[in-house]
Design a protein around this motif. Structure first.
Motif, PDB file in Angstrom:
ATOM      1  N   GLY A   1       0.792  -1.219   0.000  1.00 56.25           N
ATOM      2  CA  GLY A   1       0.000   0.000   0.000  1.00 56.25           C
ATOM      3  C   GLY A   1       0.825   1.270   0.000  1.00 56.25           C
ATOM      4  N   GLY A   2       2.115   1.135   0.165  1.00 55.53           N
ATOM      5  CA  GLY A   2       2.996   2.291   0.214  1.00 55.53           C
ATOM      6  C   GLY A   2       3.359   2.805  -1.167  1.00 55.53           C
ATOM      7  N   SER A   3       4.227   3.817  -1.166  1.00 58.06           N
ATOM      8  CA  SER A   3       4.637   4.465  -2.410  1.00 58.06           C
ATOM      9  C   SER A   3       6.149   4.606  -2.470  1.00 58.06           C
ATOM     10  CB  SER A   3       4.000   5.855  -2.513  1.00 58.06           C
ATOM     11  OG  SER A   3       2.602   5.784  -2.514  1.00 58.06           O
ATOM     12  N   LEU A   4       6.656   4.654  -3.682  1.00 62.02           N
ATOM     13  CA  LEU A   4       8.059   4.934  -3.940  1.00 62.02           C
ATOM     14  C   LEU A   4       8.148   5.711  -5.242  1.00 62.02           C
ATOM     15  CD1 LEU A   4      10.068   1.625  -3.268  1.00 62.02           C
ATOM     16  CD2 LEU A   4      10.281   3.772  -1.999  1.00 62.02           C
ATOM     17  N   ARG A   5       9.203   6.514  -5.370  1.00 65.48           N
ATOM     18  CA  ARG A   5       9.481   7.157  -6.638  1.00 65.48           C
ATOM     19  C   ARG A   5      10.882   6.775  -7.093  1.00 65.48           C
ATOM     20  NH1 ARG A   5       9.851  13.466  -8.641  1.00 65.48           N
ATOM     21  NH2 ARG A   5      11.842  13.391  -7.509  1.00 65.48           N
ATOM     22  N   LEU A   6      10.949   6.169  -8.251  1.00 61.72           N
ATOM     23  CA  LEU A   6      12.221   5.830  -8.863  1.00 61.72           C
ATOM     24  C   LEU A   6      12.651   6.954  -9.790  1.00 61.72           C
ATOM     25  CD1 LEU A   6      11.658   2.086  -9.821  1.00 61.72           C
ATOM     26  CD2 LEU A   6      12.404   3.052  -7.636  1.00 61.72           C
ATOM     27  N   SER A   7      13.956   7.153  -9.853  1.00 64.80           N
ATOM     28  CA  SER A   7      14.527   8.123 -10.774  1.00 64.80           C
ATOM     29  C   SER A   7      15.575   7.437 -11.630  1.00 64.80           C
ATOM     30  CB  SER A   7      15.192   9.282 -10.006  1.00 64.80           C
ATOM     31  OG  SER A   7      14.265   9.973  -9.207  1.00 64.80           O
ATOM     32  N   CYS A   8      15.736   7.944 -12.830  1.00 66.37           N
ATOM     33  CA  CYS A   8      16.764   7.437 -13.733  1.00 66.37           C
ATOM     34  C   CYS A   8      17.435   8.638 -14.374  1.00 66.37           C
ATOM     35  CB  CYS A   8      16.154   6.530 -14.787  1.00 66.37           C
ATOM     36  SG  CYS A   8      17.308   6.033 -16.089  1.00 66.37           S
ATOM     37  N   ALA A   9      18.696   8.820 -14.031  1.00 63.01           N
ATOM     38  CA  ALA A   9      19.465   9.934 -14.579  1.00 63.01           C
ATOM     39  C   ALA A   9      20.262   9.458 -15.784  1.00 63.01           C
ATOM     40  CB  ALA A   9      20.388  10.496 -13.509  1.00 63.01           C
ATOM     41  N   ALA A  10      20.184  10.211 -16.857  1.00 61.34           N
ATOM     42  CA  ALA A  10      20.869   9.850 -18.089  1.00 61.34           C
ATOM     43  C   ALA A  10      22.018  10.805 -18.376  1.00 61.34           C
ATOM     44  CB  ALA A  10      19.889   9.871 -19.257  1.00 61.34           C
ATOM     45  N   SER A  11      23.086  10.253 -18.917  1.00 55.34           N
ATOM     46  CA  SER A  11      24.223  11.085 -19.285  1.00 55.34           C
ATOM     47  C   SER A  11      24.015  11.650 -20.688  1.00 55.34           C
ATOM     48  CB  SER A  11      25.501  10.252 -19.263  1.00 55.34           C
ATOM     49  OG  SER A  11      25.427   9.234 -20.246  1.00 55.34           O
ATOM     50  N   GLY A  12      24.817  12.622 -21.034  1.00 54.39           N
ATOM     51  CA  GLY A  12      24.767  13.149 -22.387  1.00 54.39           C
ATOM     52  C   GLY A  12      23.843  14.332 -22.542  1.00 54.39           C
ATOM     53  N   ARG A  13      23.950  14.960 -23.712  1.00 52.83           N
ATOM     54  CA  ARG A  13      23.170  16.166 -23.967  1.00 52.83           C
ATOM     55  C   ARG A  13      22.034  15.939 -24.943  1.00 52.83           C
ATOM     56  NH1 ARG A  13      27.966  20.069 -25.654  1.00 52.83           N
ATOM     57  NH2 ARG A  13      28.622  18.138 -26.674  1.00 52.83           N
ATOM     58  N   THR A  14      21.751  14.662 -25.256  1.00 55.85           N
ATOM     59  CA  THR A  14      20.700  14.377 -26.226  1.00 55.85           C
ATOM     60  C   THR A  14      19.571  13.573 -25.603  1.00 55.85           C
ATOM     61  OG1 THR A  14      21.879  12.384 -26.944  1.00 55.85           O
ATOM     62  CG2 THR A  14      22.310  14.434 -28.152  1.00 55.85           C
TER      63      THR A  14
END
Length: 126
Positions: free
Chosen positions: A15-28
């Motif tokens: 019943g809980g929550s989480l937020r995943l993040s994904c950081a990408a390299s590069g300028r495109t």
């Protein structure tokens, strides 16, 4: 090729929550459709959600519809997965994916021309 680093996984109760993040390299970053997939040991990788370059087109797997929300911030080179009402069956390693193909194609055939992160573990306790 783009390098992807996931974060935000952890242990949460049902019943809980989480937020995943994904950081990408590069300028495109805004030239890539992005997505989230998950995998449990011994099982095939499962499609969770994909989002188009502009964020206008979004797709979800049936098991997460109505509970998970994907979004992206092209200024921060980051894609997010907000997960709510988590269930024990959501337990898996979650992988971020990037492709130059369309978001719909990524959801159907993720293995082709796709860059992957190393994954982040999400564990939902009952």
């Amino acid at each position: 090729q783009v390098q992807l680093v996931e974060s935000g996984g952890g242990l949460v109760q049902t019943g809980g929550s989480l937020r995943l993040s994904c950081a990408a390299s590069g300028r495109t970053f805004d030239s890539y459709a992005m997505g989230w997939f998950r995998q449990v040991p011994g099982k095939e990788r499962e499609f969770v959600s994909t989002i188009s370059r502009t964020g206008m087109l979004i797709y979800y797997g049936d098991s997460v519809k109505g509970r998970f929300t994907i979004s992206r911030d092209n200024a921060k080179n980051t894609v997010y997965l907000q997960m709510a009402n988590l269930k024990p069956e959501d337990t898996a390693v979650y992988y971020c994916a990037a492709t130059g193909r369309a978001a719909k194609e990524l959801s159907i055939a993720p293995e082709r021309s796709t860059d992957w992160g190393r994954g982040t573990q999400v564990t939902v306790s009952s």
